[in-house]
Enzyme design. Structure first.
Site, short mmCIF file in Angstrom:
data_model
loop_
_atom_site.label_atom_id
_atom_site.label_comp_id
_atom_site.label_asym_id
_atom_site.label_seq_id
_atom_site.Cartn_x
_atom_site.Cartn_y
_atom_site.Cartn_z
N THR A 230 0.86 -1.19 0.00
CA THR A 230 0.00 0.00 0.00
C THR A 230 0.90 1.24 0.00
O THR A 230 1.88 1.30 0.73
CB THR A 230 -0.90 -0.01 1.25
N GLU B 273 -3.16 -15.40 -7.69
CA GLU B 273 -2.86 -16.54 -6.83
C GLU B 273 -3.81 -16.55 -5.64
O GLU B 273 -3.97 -15.55 -4.97
CB GLU B 273 -1.41 -16.40 -6.35
N LYS C 290 -9.87 -11.47 -7.71
CA LYS C 290 -8.92 -11.67 -6.62
C LYS C 290 -9.21 -10.69 -5.48
O LYS C 290 -9.28 -11.08 -4.32
CB LYS C 290 -7.49 -11.49 -7.15
N CYS D 54 -2.27 -9.77 2.39
CA CYS D 54 -3.28 -9.53 1.36
C CYS D 54 -4.53 -8.79 1.80
O CYS D 54 -4.94 -7.83 1.16
CB CYS D 54 -3.72 -10.86 0.77
#
Ligand code: UDX
Length: 454
Positions: A77, A150, A205, A261
């Protein structure tokens, strides 16, 4: 790449990095020195390394020879500039694309593996295409850009990769998509491989991670209500999860989600929504992160309050520093935030973790450990023996659900601790009856009990 190499003996894979030290560690003879702890990984590396899996810093050569390139760099970020605190910093993705543009030969399929904001593939495509104008080599070059997010989770990465729920391939070049699909078809049934457009793949995702994180914030919010009402979060969670439409996974209350994540992806989603003026949608998702921050702070505040309003010069033992069990990753770990709060309040914090080293903790906290001869009455230190860590402690806080913490000898702990002694179990791994029977005061997350009802 290790799993691809293992499942596809005919494919040569090379992992390159600009960090020589890291590559050296991946090449080290002693497999205990691999820089990532992941169950099952050592075994696979030992079978394929230097056969069809190579680790190298020769980036130029690897790109020249590659038919497919996975860009798997970090996208943290942004800490400053436009979108600070929300948007992802794409400088590493961009510089990787430029490096590919510089060295690629023939036709190259470039695959974005990093979690990225929607429409990043466009940026990669542009850099690659425009590079052809200034390219002076003899060979004709061409590129196809695909998105292949992923979904593995740390700690179960090998299992997740060997048997994924789905594989997502996004793009608009059918030939390239089929080629990548063929790689996965070596071990994954075709019906689990979804081909979508680029933007759907990228947005899926972010959405999947946002939904998962939302479940954790939801259950954590209910845990706090359980504590007030006398309900038990494990019972509630089981009852809720047995509804097939809801499902039982990802309903475990804890000290707040961590990892590389969830927070980053939601903040990204929030940023994109604001960009498109979808402010209500942005606010909706941002609450998931706000509740997570509140959950960590709620725990550190509760510990200080319970220890009679102050932890100054009190010793607190932290059991678990990684963001979850079976990984040595500490990124965004709840422990990091809770330890910082305790240090700010003047506590002496002893930290134990079966897989996170003292150096890692130092780096994550950005603070030196307390030295042996240091007679200040605050600061942190690392202890590799659980019972040593507990000696003279006023409180134990269990923050990671490592198996090591499930069957502690609570009588031994009681004898070692200062009185009155406390256990704060944020993962519900300790047996409350055993803890209480040993004479230790007990607080379990989401477990309404007499001491905390008000
Ligand atoms: C996550 C996603 O699961 C994965 O699909 C994606 O590719 C990357 O992000 P990861 O961060 O490795 O994977 O771990 P995960 O198992 O999802 O756990 C994340 C955090 O949530 C941890 O801190 C964990 O302790 C917490 N968690 C998870 C809970 O508190 N309760 C749960 O029920 C599940």
């Amino acid at each position: 790449m290790a799993v691809i190499a293992y499942k596809c003996p005919k494919i040569n894979t090379t992992v390159v990095d600009i960090n020589k030290e890291k590559i050296n560690l991946w090449n080290s003879k002693d497999l205990n020195l691999l820089p990532v702890y992941e169950p099952g990984l050592r075994n696979i590396i030992s079978k394929v390394r230097n056969i069809n899996l190579f680790f190298s810093t020769n980036i130029k050569e690897a790109i020249e020879e590659a038919d497919m390139i996975f860009i798997s760099v970090n996208t943290p970020t942004k800490s400053k500039g436009f979108g600070a605190g929300y948007a992802s910093d794409l400088k590493w993705v961009e510089s990787s694309a430029r490096t590919v543009a510089e060295h690629a030969k023939g036709h190259t399929i470039v695959i974005e593996k990093s979690t990225i904001p929607v429409r990043t593939a466009e940026l990669i495509q542009k850099i690659l295409e425009e590079s052809n104008f200034s390219y002076s080599g003899d060979n004709k070059r061409s590129f196809a850009v695909l998105s292949n997010p992923e979904f593995l989770a740390e700690g179960s990465a090998i299992r997740d990769l060997e048997n994924p729920d789905r594989v997502l391939i996004g793009g608009n070049d059918n030939k390239a998509m089929k080629k990548l699909s063929k790689v996965y078809e070596n071990w994954i049934p075709k019906e689990k491989i979804l081909l979508t457009n680029l933007w759907s793949s990228e947005l899926s995702k972010l959405s999947a991670n946002a939904f998962l994180a939302q479940r954790i914030s939801s259950i954590n919010s209910i845990a706090s209500l359980c504590e007030k009402t006398g309900a038990n979060i494990m019972e509630v969670s089981r009852a809720v999860g047995l509804d097939k439409r809801i499902g039982e996974d990802f309903l475990k209350s804890g000290p707040g989600f961590g990892g590389s994540c969830f927070q980053k992806d939601i903040l990204n989603l929030v940023y994109i929504c604001r960009f498109y003026n979808l402010n209500e949608v942005a606010d909706y998702w941002e609450e998931v992160v706000k509740l997570n921050n509140w959950q960590r702070r709620r725990i550190s505040t509760l510990v200080v309050q319970t220890l009679y309003g102050t932890v100054t010069a009190k010793k607190v033992s932290i059991l678990g520093f990684s963001f979850k069990a079976n990984t040595n990753d500490t990124r965004e770990s709840a422990s990091l935030y809770i330890v910082r709060d305790l240090l700010e309040n003047g506590a002496i914090v002893s930290i134990h973790d079966p897989k996170v080293s003292m150096d890692q903790i130092q780096m994550a906290l950005g603070a030196e450990p307390k030295q042996q001869n240091d007679d200040t009455d605050y600061g942190w230190f690392y202890e590799d023996d659980i019972y040593e860590s507990v000696r003279y402690s006023d409180a134990i806080i269990i923050l990671t659900e490592w198996d090591e913490y499930r069957n502690l000898d609570w009588i031994k702990c009681f004898n070692l601790m200062r009185k009155p002694s406390w256990v704060f179990d944020t993962r519900d791994v300790a047996n409350p009856f055993e803890v209480r029977n040993a004479g230790i005061n007990y607080w379990g997350l989401g477990q309404g009990n007499e001491n905390f009802k008000n």
